[in-house]
Design a protein around this motif. Sequence first.
Motif, PDB file in Angstrom:
ATOM      1  N   VAL A   1       0.835  -1.207   0.000  1.00 33.00           N
ATOM      2  CA  VAL A   1       0.000   0.000   0.000  1.00 33.00           C
ATOM      3  C   VAL A   1       0.870   1.258   0.000  1.00 33.00           C
ATOM      4  CG1 VAL A   1      -1.667   1.334   1.354  1.00 33.00           C
ATOM      5  CG2 VAL A   1      -1.932  -1.148   1.140  1.00 33.00           C
ATOM      6  N   ALA A   2       1.963   1.199   0.751  1.00 32.16           N
ATOM      7  CA  ALA A   2       2.819   2.374   0.907  1.00 32.16           C
ATOM      8  C   ALA A   2       3.552   2.738  -0.375  1.00 32.16           C
ATOM      9  CB  ALA A   2       3.829   2.144   2.039  1.00 32.16           C
ATOM     10  N   VAL A   3       3.904   1.734  -1.173  1.00 34.59           N
ATOM     11  CA  VAL A   3       4.666   2.007  -2.397  1.00 34.59           C
ATOM     12  C   VAL A   3       3.965   3.077  -3.230  1.00 34.59           C
ATOM     13  CG1 VAL A   3       5.437   1.021  -4.600  1.00 34.59           C
ATOM     14  CG2 VAL A   3       5.734  -0.277  -2.474  1.00 34.59           C
ATOM     15  N   GLU A   4       2.644   2.949  -3.297  1.00 38.32           N
ATOM     16  CA  GLU A   4       1.870   3.901  -4.115  1.00 38.32           C
ATOM     17  C   GLU A   4       1.963   5.330  -3.576  1.00 38.32           C
ATOM     18  OE1 GLU A   4      -2.452   3.705  -6.387  1.00 38.32           O
ATOM     19  OE2 GLU A   4      -2.333   3.079  -4.307  1.00 38.32           O
ATOM     20  N   MET A   5       2.266   5.465  -2.303  1.00 36.93           N
ATOM     21  CA  MET A   5       2.346   6.793  -1.687  1.00 36.93           C
ATOM     22  C   MET A   5       3.724   7.431  -1.844  1.00 36.93           C
ATOM     23  SD  MET A   5      -0.690   7.276  -0.558  1.00 36.93           S
ATOM     24  CE  MET A   5      -1.546   6.109  -1.635  1.00 36.93           C
ATOM     25  N   CYS A   6       4.667   6.651  -2.395  1.00 39.34           N
ATOM     26  CA  CYS A   6       6.053   7.128  -2.452  1.00 39.34           C
ATOM     27  C   CYS A   6       6.315   8.058  -3.633  1.00 39.34           C
ATOM     28  CB  CYS A   6       7.019   5.943  -2.521  1.00 39.34           C
ATOM     29  SG  CYS A   6       7.129   5.033  -0.976  1.00 39.34           S
ATOM     30  N   GLN A   7       7.105   9.058  -3.377  1.00 42.82           N
ATOM     31  CA  GLN A   7       7.556   9.988  -4.408  1.00 42.82           C
ATOM     32  C   GLN A   7       9.075   9.877  -4.569  1.00 42.82           C
ATOM     33  OE1 GLN A   7       6.408  13.969  -3.323  1.00 42.82           O
ATOM     34  NE2 GLN A   7       4.524  13.262  -2.327  1.00 42.82           N
ATOM     35  N   PRO A   8       9.583  10.400  -5.701  1.00 39.69           N
ATOM     36  CA  PRO A   8      11.036  10.388  -5.878  1.00 39.69           C
ATOM     37  C   PRO A   8      11.757  11.027  -4.687  1.00 39.69           C
ATOM     38  CG  PRO A   8       9.985  11.007  -7.928  1.00 39.69           C
ATOM     39  CD  PRO A   8       8.897  10.920  -6.897  1.00 39.69           C
ATOM     40  N   THR A   9      12.884  10.462  -4.318  1.00 37.47           N
ATOM     41  CA  THR A   9      13.766  10.881  -3.201  1.00 37.47           C
ATOM     42  C   THR A   9      13.201  10.539  -1.814  1.00 37.47           C
ATOM     43  OG1 THR A   9      13.055  13.156  -2.752  1.00 37.47           O
ATOM     44  CG2 THR A   9      14.537  12.842  -4.626  1.00 37.47           C
ATOM     45  N   ASN A  10      12.032   9.928  -1.760  1.00 34.49           N
ATOM     46  CA  ASN A  10      11.521   9.469  -0.458  1.00 34.49           C
ATOM     47  C   ASN A  10      12.354   8.295   0.069  1.00 34.49           C
ATOM     48  OD1 ASN A  10       7.879   9.980  -0.715  1.00 34.49           O
ATOM     49  ND2 ASN A  10       9.547  11.387  -0.311  1.00 34.49           N
ATOM     50  N   ILE A  11      12.235   8.071   1.385  1.00 34.07           N
ATOM     51  CA  ILE A  11      12.780   6.865   2.020  1.00 34.07           C
ATOM     52  C   ILE A  11      11.641   6.184   2.751  1.00 34.07           C
ATOM     53  CG2 ILE A  11      14.324   6.006   3.838  1.00 34.07           C
ATOM     54  CD1 ILE A  11      16.312   8.204   3.079  1.00 34.07           C
ATOM     55  N   LEU A  12      11.484   4.889   2.539  1.00 33.05           N
ATOM     56  CA  LEU A  12      10.416   4.155   3.204  1.00 33.05           C
ATOM     57  C   LEU A  12      10.901   3.761   4.605  1.00 33.05           C
ATOM     58  CD1 LEU A  12       7.558   3.188   2.386  1.00 33.05           C
ATOM     59  CD2 LEU A  12       8.555   0.956   1.907  1.00 33.05           C
ATOM     60  N   VAL A  13      10.051   4.021   5.606  1.00 32.84           N
ATOM     61  CA  VAL A  13      10.407   3.716   6.997  1.00 32.84           C
ATOM     62  C   VAL A  13       9.322   2.816   7.578  1.00 32.84           C
ATOM     63  CG1 VAL A  13      10.990   4.659   9.254  1.00 32.84           C
ATOM     64  CG2 VAL A  13      11.504   5.975   7.188  1.00 32.84           C
ATOM     65  N   VAL A  14       9.719   1.617   7.980  1.00 39.92           N
ATOM     66  CA  VAL A  14       8.745   0.597   8.357  1.00 39.92           C
ATOM     67  C   VAL A  14       9.006   0.106   9.780  1.00 39.92           C
ATOM     68  CG1 VAL A  14       7.846  -1.696   7.780  1.00 39.92           C
ATOM     69  CG2 VAL A  14       8.610  -0.149   5.956  1.00 39.92           C
ATOM     70  N   ALA A  15       7.941   0.073  10.590  1.00 43.03           N
ATOM     71  CA  ALA A  15       8.070  -0.469  11.954  1.00 43.03           C
ATOM     72  C   ALA A  15       6.896  -1.378  12.255  1.00 43.03           C
ATOM     73  CB  ALA A  15       8.123   0.666  12.968  1.00 43.03           C
ATOM     74  N   PRO A  16       7.190  -2.616  12.679  1.00 43.56           N
ATOM     75  CA  PRO A  16       6.104  -3.509  13.093  1.00 43.56           C
ATOM     76  C   PRO A  16       5.579  -3.091  14.471  1.00 43.56           C
ATOM     77  CG  PRO A  16       8.208  -4.618  13.367  1.00 43.56           C
ATOM     78  CD  PRO A  16       8.504  -3.267  12.789  1.00 43.56           C
ATOM     79  N   THR A  17       4.344  -3.459  14.762  1.00 50.68           N
ATOM     80  CA  THR A  17       3.749  -3.076  16.046  1.00 50.68           C
ATOM     81  C   THR A  17       4.301  -3.895  17.214  1.00 50.68           C
ATOM     82  OG1 THR A  17       1.922  -4.540  15.474  1.00 50.68           O
ATOM     83  CG2 THR A  17       1.590  -2.188  15.102  1.00 50.68           C
ATOM     84  N   SER A  18       4.997  -4.978  16.904  1.00 50.83           N
ATOM     85  CA  SER A  18       5.739  -5.690  17.949  1.00 50.83           C
ATOM     86  C   SER A  18       6.961  -6.322  17.310  1.00 50.83           C
ATOM     87  CB  SER A  18       4.861  -6.728  18.652  1.00 50.83           C
ATOM     88  OG  SER A  18       4.291  -7.615  17.740  1.00 50.83           O
ATOM     89  N   PRO A  19       7.992  -6.657  18.133  1.00 47.86           N
ATOM     90  CA  PRO A  19       9.268  -7.085  17.562  1.00 47.86           C
ATOM     91  C   PRO A  19       9.126  -8.255  16.597  1.00 47.86           C
ATOM     92  CG  PRO A  19       9.461  -6.789  19.938  1.00 47.86           C
ATOM     93  CD  PRO A  19       8.008  -6.666  19.605  1.00 47.86           C
ATOM     94  N   CYS A  20       9.784  -8.162  15.458  1.00 41.42           N
ATOM     95  CA  CYS A  20       9.693  -9.206  14.424  1.00 41.42           C
ATOM     96  C   CYS A  20      10.927  -9.139  13.544  1.00 41.42           C
ATOM     97  CB  CYS A  20       8.433  -8.971  13.583  1.00 41.42           C
ATOM     98  SG  CYS A  20       8.113 -10.304  12.411  1.00 41.42           S
ATOM     99  N   THR A  21      11.504 -10.306  13.240  1.00 42.26           N
ATOM    100  CA  THR A  21      12.685 -10.327  12.369  1.00 42.26           C
ATOM    101  C   THR A  21      12.372 -10.858  10.971  1.00 42.26           C
ATOM    102  OG1 THR A  21      13.277 -12.499  13.215  1.00 42.26           O
ATOM    103  CG2 THR A  21      14.316 -10.619  14.293  1.00 42.26           C
ATOM    104  N   ASP A  22      11.101 -11.057  10.666  1.00 42.00           N
ATOM    105  CA  ASP A  22      10.741 -11.594   9.351  1.00 42.00           C
ATOM    106  C   ASP A  22      11.274 -10.721   8.211  1.00 42.00           C
ATOM    107  OD1 ASP A  22       9.397 -13.593  10.601  1.00 42.00           O
ATOM    108  OD2 ASP A  22       7.401 -12.984   9.974  1.00 42.00           O
TER     109      ASP A  22
END
Lengths: 225, 225, 225, 225, 225, 225
Positions: free
Chosen positions: E71-92
Amino acid sequence: MNKPVVVRHVEQPPADAVAALETYGVSTVHEAQGRCGLLASYMRPIYPGASIAGAAVTVSLPPGDNLMIHVAVEMCQPTNILVVAPTSPCTDGYFGELLATSLRSRGVKGLVIEAGVRDVAPLTQMKFPVWSRAVCSQGTVKATLGSVNIPITCAGALIDPGDVIVADDDGVVVVKRAAAREVAAASEQRVRKEEKTREQLARGELGLDIYGLRAKIKELGLEYR
Amino acid sequence: MNKPVVVRHVEQPPADAVAALETYGVSTVHEAQGRCGLLASYMRPIYPGASIAGAAVTVSLPPGDNLMIHVAVEMCQPTNILVVAPTSPCTDGYFGELLATSLRSRGVKGLVIEAGVRDVAPLTQMKFPVWSRAVCSQGTVKATLGSVNIPITCAGALIDPGDVIVADDDGVVVVKRAAAREVAAASEQRVRKEEKTREQLARGELGLDIYGLRAKIKELGLEYR
Amino acid sequence: MNKPVVVRHVEQPPADAVAALETYGVSTVHEAQGRCGLLASYMRPIYPGASIAGAAVTVSLPPGDNLMIHVAVEMCQPTNILVVAPTSPCTDGYFGELLATSLRSRGVKGLVIEAGVRDVAPLTQMKFPVWSRAVCSQGTVKATLGSVNIPITCAGALIDPGDVIVADDDGVVVVKRAAAREVAAASEQRVRKEEKTREQLARGELGLDIYGLRAKIKELGLEYR
Amino acid sequence: MNKPVVVRHVEQPPADAVAALETYGVSTVHEAQGRCGLLASYMRPIYPGASIAGAAVTVSLPPGDNLMIHVAVEMCQPTNILVVAPTSPCTDGYFGELLATSLRSRGVKGLVIEAGVRDVAPLTQMKFPVWSRAVCSQGTVKATLGSVNIPITCAGALIDPGDVIVADDDGVVVVKRAAAREVAAASEQRVRKEEKTREQLARGELGLDIYGLRAKIKELGLEYR
Amino acid sequence: MNKPVVVRHVEQPPADAVAALETYGVSTVHEAQGRCGLLASYMRPIYPGASIAGAAVTVSLPPGDNLMIHVAVEMCQPTNILVVAPTSPCTDGYFGELLATSLRSRGVKGLVIEAGVRDVAPLTQMKFPVWSRAVCSQGTVKATLGSVNIPITCAGALIDPGDVIVADDDGVVVVKRAAAREVAAASEQRVRKEEKTREQLARGELGLDIYGLRAKIKELGLEYR
Amino acid sequence: MNKPVVVRHVEQPPADAVAALETYGVSTVHEAQGRCGLLASYMRPIYPGASIAGAAVTVSLPPGDNLMIHVAVEMCQPTNILVVAPTSPCTDGYFGELLATSLRSRGVKGLVIEAGVRDVAPLTQMKFPVWSRAVCSQGTVKATLGSVNIPITCAGALIDPGDVIVADDDGVVVVKRAAAREVAAASEQRVRKEEKTREQLARGELGLDIYGLRAKIKELGLEYR
């Protein structure tokens, strides 16, 4: 250069100093001796409420092998504390109820081990205190030598045989044998001073005033909004 | 840009909401507010059985330096909870019996600290609850400023001064001040609903039926053999 | 190749062997079966003093999703123990008081979960024992399938449905179903032998002599100074 | 009892021994001196391929405060290695490009720090090797004293000023100053012996035969199926 | 109260400030903005040498579920950085080569994820930089909603959408959008000042003199022996 | 019940399947076989860029004792991969350049060890790939038996001798011997499908459309603002 060895004779710390140190507890003793000698905070008691002090019998042994604990038992005297560190990180259960029974029969007060311990329920029942890095049923073999009563590093602290170990719910601290009386005296002073401070704080006085910190924070430029 | 500062006035959450939140406990409150605000699971109580709620007085301070806790004490009001986070990971024992005595004299209910605490035995005896990352005797200096009552991140959660802290054996959760009443109401609803569910489950009814999950697992294609 | 599945029928271990294994405890059973089957030492009880044994109902499920625990409840029989492992590391609180109520209504003895648990205070009050990797309020969704009663790896140990789980303050060990009687017998032998050794040690005899270690340390070249 | 102090004069190890030890590397030296003196395995190089040896200048300092590193720089001589340990666990970036520039101007070969380091990219570019516990941008203050050239415990190993530090991709080991020549000689012997063994193994001979292990595994009762 | 939501419009930071911040690197920027905004040191680059800055597109998502990254990919513009955090610890491994290809086609500069990443070799080859908590092949499902472009806590730092992320070999720091220009200017100042200091240090001048620390250590009572 | 044993004959997986699996890499193979068999993410390569597959020769051994690796070498055939797991957690350096030389002379492709490895620089130079839990110089003894070619649990995964090990920069995965051809075929399919998807994504198409996720997020109720 690092030959396995058992040192039979260990000079003991003065009994009165050991007894005194036991009454002050880890945090007071650690402060009183200038904040050194603390073992890493992963050393935890297997049950709450124990508080002991005694002279260290030290054991350096391989991972997964408790042969040298059996050797060390014979070196223990009443009021000693056994201090065990493997030569590399290990969580195996080197020690359980039977070894505790053996140590207790010799008057040993407890165990500090930078590894695992097992039989936690029986040890709790017989009130034999242990500070360890882990609780783990994994047993050990009896195949390889190590040393008893040599200087060891345990949980980051240097421990010489005969040093005083103080352990309670806050953790474990070592007091060098030669400094035991001096540290006991400094602990006593600290406790007395803290008694007075405790009363002041209980009455509602602030540490800011008691410790004279208002001038400091002003000088450092703290802004109140 | 990040000047040390103490904010004197903090808007307090409604007392009735705080009192209500204390009765529900962490897991219910966390669920009721949409599963946000939980502190990391390494924040553990120093003794079992404590369960409190109160408005946060926040402290940001350097590793190994508790000067700002002394500053923060003066900012505390009855029923507050002190929330302390170092600017980088630290397990030092920033807090002990004396500071607890001081906080208690001001009516503070407890401490949440993403660092170490000491004097665990006396704190347990005086029933002053603490949730911490570690137990450690290592003392701190009083040399460098930090801030009191600014927004902080503690164990992964954002905490503003005046937010409600709820803490029990399950851990610690923060409820935004403005949402306290709403979350208390949602918690109450949840508790009532769970009471009914508990009765059903105790009678032997299955969650599969109560929550209507049979259709879902069928649709997802679960195979029973 | 890895289709979600629920296996309805699980062969149960002999009830007398399970009952016997419960009396010996983890460390004895682990030793008696040749030091295999121990779960990793990060699996800790949520309160001290519990000691159980029972046949495993196994659950493999995704991180953050407890749908399959609800599915598994229906597969549980009296004296079973639920054993849950996520497919990747997760500390979420998959399980709480309501699920415990449901399991208890079916006679299940306890839970072993390589993840988080919540409602620790109520679980302690109702004496429903849990061994877990973490305590955490973070709830889970019910969106994705997993499997029930397939072989799983939990905390490093392979567990087949119907295997006997033994859990106490020392941790958790698994006994293969087919070996339950044999391991119970070996445990009994070990307990008897240890009773005698305990008496010897209590009298002050040394392990060095009881286990015949003096020859060994001599042969290995240990030097006494 | 633990007054901050800087010891100006440190007896240096023999230069030829230091030079020799550098050529053997950590694992050989560690073996050659009887498997002692190894720092914990969480001490990792910031880039691969560096391999150095030098006499230790030791620094003990508080968490989050690098004042004493600045003090220590002045005590450094060419071919020294700076060894830094905080008095409690800390991952702050005590050290970066500027301090490396300063150390290099004095001929210092590298840094061993049981804490964090920053400016990893510039340090890699200038080929200033660092072994650290963490990489972290978090800066430190300059507010509190510590000591320089006193005995310290770093990553579990006791290090006296003037001891030889050997560091490469395998980690870090300390050789006591007085033993440097002896350990260098033993390392040389070991290297020569291993050269021969390597040739045998490369030809397809087995360790079982070269080390005479077949008798041992037979005696221990290993079963081949 | 915590409804899943995607915020379409995010105010972007000034492009010149972002470009400038990229040139200074994490440690300088972190210092220049008063030592705040640093992500925890367990966030490591998957290959050395990358150094980027860009405006954050934030993603909060459940453990083991990467639906919201799509879903987030569609919100991205050039020069953006995607920042992702799970709601609880996960190493997947939430993210791999395909998602990187998708992000690159939109001009996104890199990824910061407090979880796992996979396809490290292809990502290295295509020079798509990632800072993550783990490398792990474990895939994720696409079953549960989260949110895009809401404030999140990632590795202990509060990140609002549109904040500037700066990432290099030292780690990751966030600069608040509104402060981007100011921090860039302060970074520039810092760099210039450091250039001069570097020259002094390279010539052999000491930090003790350059920073005027001799008076301080004298006042604090440091003893030279 | 757990007698040390060496199993001489191990059925090998089909060579064509092993060769194919090597070309797909860990993440593809793990997905293709239904997301099972992945070793824990703490298993890391000692240098980047290696990518191998081969049949497992398994070793179970005690902490700190590598006798059984020497025994296992003799059991190795060309294209095998040695897989070693201690019976309890250990970071000792069980393996170094000499053993690598020995394995290479027998055509072994690499090592997977849930413990430590040493001689990292020489191993990197000779391009002998190792996936390990730690890098550590600490050597081991040769005193106690274990087993070769029995089923083991390594980093949380069950591995039977003759299973296919696939290892690259993403980690390590095990493919059951009997499933090797099937998994290779499924991997091939996956790679082909991903090639097409990669092209679509590179052109700017979105995963939301390619995977048909728009309907799902609408159904789940995602709100766009």
